[in-house]
Design a protein around this motif. Structure first.
Motif, PDB file in Angstrom:
ATOM      1  N   LEU A   1       0.839  -1.211   0.000  1.00 52.39           N
ATOM      2  CA  LEU A   1       0.000   0.000   0.000  1.00 52.39           C
ATOM      3  C   LEU A   1       0.872   1.259   0.000  1.00 52.39           C
ATOM      4  N   GLU A   2       1.970   1.226   0.759  1.00 50.38           N
ATOM      5  CA  GLU A   2       2.864   2.389   0.791  1.00 50.38           C
ATOM      6  C   GLU A   2       3.425   2.668  -0.602  1.00 50.38           C
ATOM      7  N   GLN A   3       3.812   1.592  -1.270  1.00 51.73           N
ATOM      8  CA  GLN A   3       4.342   1.715  -2.640  1.00 51.73           C
ATOM      9  C   GLN A   3       3.285   2.356  -3.549  1.00 51.73           C
ATOM     10  N   ALA A   4       2.046   1.825  -3.477  1.00 50.61           N
ATOM     11  CA  ALA A   4       0.978   2.327  -4.361  1.00 50.61           C
ATOM     12  C   ALA A   4       0.571   3.749  -3.980  1.00 50.61           C
ATOM     13  N   ASN A   5       0.744   4.105  -2.706  1.00 52.61           N
ATOM     14  CA  ASN A   5       0.286   5.426  -2.232  1.00 52.61           C
ATOM     15  C   ASN A   5       1.189   6.568  -2.703  1.00 52.61           C
ATOM     16  N   ARG A   6       2.335   6.228  -3.280  1.00 49.36           N
ATOM     17  CA  ARG A   6       3.196   7.301  -3.805  1.00 49.36           C
ATOM     18  C   ARG A   6       2.456   8.113  -4.865  1.00 49.36           C
TER      19      ARG A   6
END
Ligand code: NAD
Length: 339
Positions: free
Chosen positions: A20-25
């Motif tokens: 999710l952190e990766q996608a939230n960029r």
């Protein structure tokens, strides 16, 4: 761009957070991660969050949905495809929107279903343990060739169709049941039959349909009674499609010769956590673990890099779409889906 939107992620595992952190960029939502599952006693954690992001064992009952709504939540973003844990009537009555990830990697779940079949048939789990103890005996490891046998696929949606493709590659004949037969499957030579015919013909039965009121305990005493003696039963869909107590009776009588599960009807108290230092209180589950012809994985069929990437990206895109004026209709979950 969406820096003011606050999302509460429940049932967070390290991999959820990473993906999710990766996608939230691309979105920059304010995301808070909670390890706890969402249920009436943890609901207060979600107060003042615009969105709750949940998974298969979170509890979206009427009481939870109403409390979320009263405290400002406008969207339930499922990071899975199944939505049997959401009271959609309650959500629609108050205007809470619900979205999901409709198909993240049908191949991943299909491949896992077939992995369970092969592990059970060729008893890989038993031979691995034996070889580690320098026991090279083949006694009790006899398998069968799947080529030429019949597989019965219940539900020919995205996952069921992938299972069919793989099993046809093994040279199996495939019969299927689905209230909405698929033209591609027919073209692939799949024969659609009634459920009782599917039970009577199949050497391996694999479930790929959603859990709903009508499909609850689909596999119970009556269904098992119609199956071939020694049938292999695989469930990677939802636990409550199977009446576990009846399946245990079927295993004891020998009617069911092999059972492969990735889901269990009471999995909410067990799966996705390390309970290796605790005493399992669920006697039905404990009984299942005693059979030599049962393989259980803990809801991991979806668990591939590819699927987690799609889940994270689609979940956050759904949230962005919601606040930009409209979620893709394929991702929106409404009462229409349960009719
Ligand atoms: P899908 O919506 O593409 O296909 C479901 C199919 O089931 C549809 O063709 C539908 O017509 C059919 N169906 C509905 N009611 C039926 C009935 N009574 N009898 C026979 N068929 C019926 O869904 P999918 O992506 O193929 O997923 C199937 C299920 O797999 C999901 O509902 C979900 O519960 C489960 N799933 C499990 C995992 C896992 O990790 N174990 C991951 C994803 C999905």
């Amino acid at each position: 761009m969406h820096a003011k939107i606050k999302a509460a992620v429940f049932g967070t595992q390290s991999y959820d957070r990473n993906f999710l952190e990766q996608a939230n960029r691309a979105h920059r939502f304010q995301i808070s991660y909670f390890e706890a599952s969402l249920n009436p006693s943890t609901c207060k954690l979600a107060h003042q969050f615009d969105v709750v992001c949940v998974f298969v064992n979170d509890e979206l009952s009427r009481a939870v949905i109403e409390e979320l709504w009263q405290h400002g939540t406008k969207l339930i973003a499922l990071r899975c495809s199944g939505f049997n844990n959401v009271d959609l009537k309650a959500a629609e009555a108050i205007g809470m929107k619900v979205c999901r990830v409709p198909a993240y990697s049908p191949a991943a779940v299909a491949e896992h279903a077939v992995a369970l079949m092969l592990a059970l048939n060729r008893k890989i789990y038993r031979s691995h343990n034996r070889v580690r103890e320098s026991n090279f005996s083949l006694e009790g490891l006899l398998g069968f060739s799947m080529e030429g046998l019949t597989a019965g696929i219940v539900g020919t949606g995205a996952i069921g169709r992938n299972v069919i493709r793989i099993l046809q590659g093994f040279g199996m004949k495939v019969v299927a049941h689905d209230p909405f037969p698929n033209e591609d499957c027919r073209k692939m030579g799949v024969q659609y039959v009634d459920l009782n015919e599917l039970y009577a013909q199949s050497d391996i039965i694999s479930l790929h349909l959603p859990l709903a009121r009508e499909t609850y305990h689909l596999i119970g005493k009556e269904a098992i009674g119609q199956m071939k003696t020694g049938v292999m039963l695989i469930n990677t869909s939802r636990g409550a499609l199977i009446d576990t107590r009846e399946v245990i009776r079927g295993l004891k009588s020998g009617r069911i010769g092999y059972l492969g599960l990735d889901v269990y009807e009471e999995e909410g108290d067990l799966f996705f956590q390390d309970l290796s230092n605790t005493v399992i209180q669920d006697d039905v589950f404990a009984r299942l673990l005693t059979f030599p012809n049962v393989v259980i994985s803990a809801h991991q069929a979806f668990f591939t890099r590819e699927a987690l990437t799609v889940i994270a990206e689609t979940t956050l895109k759904n949230i962005a779409d919601f606040f930009n004026g409209g979620i893709d209709s394929r991702c929106l979950v409404t009462l229409e889906h349960v009719k």
